[in-house]
Design an enzyme around this catalytic site. Sequence first.
Site, PDB file in Angstrom:
ATOM      1  N   ASP A  13       5.908   1.526  -7.384  1.00  0.00           N
ATOM      2  CA  ASP A  13       4.685   0.541  -6.791  1.00  0.00           C
ATOM      3  C   ASP A  13       4.668  -0.476  -7.652  1.00  0.00           C
ATOM      4  OD1 ASP A  13       3.894  -0.581  -4.882  1.00  0.00           O
ATOM      5  OD2 ASP A  13       2.112   0.509  -4.816  1.00  0.00           O
ATOM      6  N   ARG A  25      -3.823  -0.462   6.672  1.00  0.00           N
ATOM      7  CA  ARG A  25      -4.583   0.640   5.277  1.00  0.00           C
ATOM      8  C   ARG A  25      -6.035   0.699   5.209  1.00  0.00           C
ATOM      9  NH1 ARG A  25      -2.588   0.278  -1.105  1.00  0.00           N
ATOM     10  NH2 ARG A  25      -0.957   0.978   0.007  1.00  0.00           N
ATOM     11  N   LYS A  58       4.528   0.301   2.944  1.00  0.00           N
ATOM     12  CA  LYS A  58       5.966   0.338   1.934  1.00  0.00           C
ATOM     13  C   LYS A  58       6.165   1.740   1.459  1.00  0.00           C
ATOM     14  CE  LYS A  58       5.160  -4.251  -0.287  1.00  0.00           C
ATOM     15  NZ  LYS A  58       3.353  -3.984  -0.161  1.00  0.00           N
ATOM     16  N   THR A  59       5.324   2.655   0.882  1.00  0.00           N
ATOM     17  CA  THR A  59       5.551   3.708   0.922  1.00  0.00           C
ATOM     18  C   THR A  59       5.612   4.782   1.680  1.00  0.00           C
ATOM     19  OG1 THR A  59       3.167   3.417  -1.088  1.00  0.00           O
ATOM     20  CG2 THR A  59       4.537   5.379  -1.168  1.00  0.00           C
ATOM     21  N   THR A 116       3.654  -7.200  -3.974  1.00  0.00           N
ATOM     22  CA  THR A 116       3.450  -7.719  -3.594  1.00  0.00           C
ATOM     23  C   THR A 116       3.993  -9.397  -4.317  1.00  0.00           C
ATOM     24  OG1 THR A 116       2.092  -7.631  -5.880  1.00  0.00           O
ATOM     25  CG2 THR A 116       1.283  -6.645  -3.579  1.00  0.00           C
TER      26      THR A 116
END
Length: 336
Positions: free
Chosen positions: A110, A218, A65-66, A159
């Site tokens: 976030d 990740r 997302k970032t 999330t």
Amino acid sequence: MDGIELFSIQETPEERVHDFIPQSFDDYIGQQELKEKLKVYTQAAKMRGEALDHLLLFGPPGLGKTTLSQIMAHVMSVGIKICSGPMMERTGDLVAILSSLNHRDILFIDEIHRMPTNVEEVLYSAMEHFRVDVIIGQGAGAKSVNLPINPFTLIGATTKTGMISAPLRSRFGISERLEFYCEEELRDIILQAAAFLKCSITPDAALRIAQCARGTPRVAKKILRRVRDFAQVANRDIIDLAFVEQALTFLGMDEDGLNKIDNLLLRTIVDNFQGGPVGLETLAALIGEDKETLEQVYEPFLLRSGYLEKTARGRQIPHKKLPYLKKKFFGQNTLL
Ligand code: ADE
């Protein structure tokens, strides 16, 4: 090597320094449909010279997302400030960030669902009217002044969409979900990251790592960095499939892509509860993890890959998987 560290899906400082960050939508692998939409929205906003509409991105951690937000800022040639919900303890923290934004900048928050309620309320008028209330002075003489800020885009990442309040949710013009990645996409992300790290890896070795990555870039990049450490010490120029297999065994990952904690969790349900159901808290206490870590780090992959199911009475092993796990853990080949 501790399995928890390896599979943690939280971002680490190591990652921020050593990661390849795509600068364009074309370099960003996967999330095809979402990418197509965001390309249109960013291009349209850029053509109009306006700030992009506020965007809510939701989905499990570690899916990029970032990274996507950084690409959007790059494509629109605007600045981006990255912060997190829990980081903002007081309204003043958020007001300071909002006041520092330039025209059309992106503010990425976030874990926006973890922002304190009074701080969240500052966002309402900032998002809707590009104005913030600032308290000037102290005590009885304190006054609230309503000041303008530059038009900006808020990108909220979460999330847990269910935990976003209705007033906040309704202020996002765009709301999109990120999906888990398939193995081929993860393989390509690993090959791209390996090229950035100047590390040679064969496509089949990259695919093997992808199979252990829980659908998450990740995690894939983290495993790559650990395998690269092994290659470095073993003086290996090229990481091939056989080498990855050895490294994965050393890292405590088995042929099902499960790590030690996954296996401990499943084994506990098979051994102590005949396959379940068992309550989350009991399970967490038995394996020595906190409830949130179980829910957010370990369960999503086990649920998706069919090793675990959630019922009203707790967690259980699906009937179909029980014989396989009994055989795996106890060498038993029966349903009993
Ligand atoms: N690098 C390339 N594509 C990526 C993605 N989808 N997520 C994270 N990093 C990436």
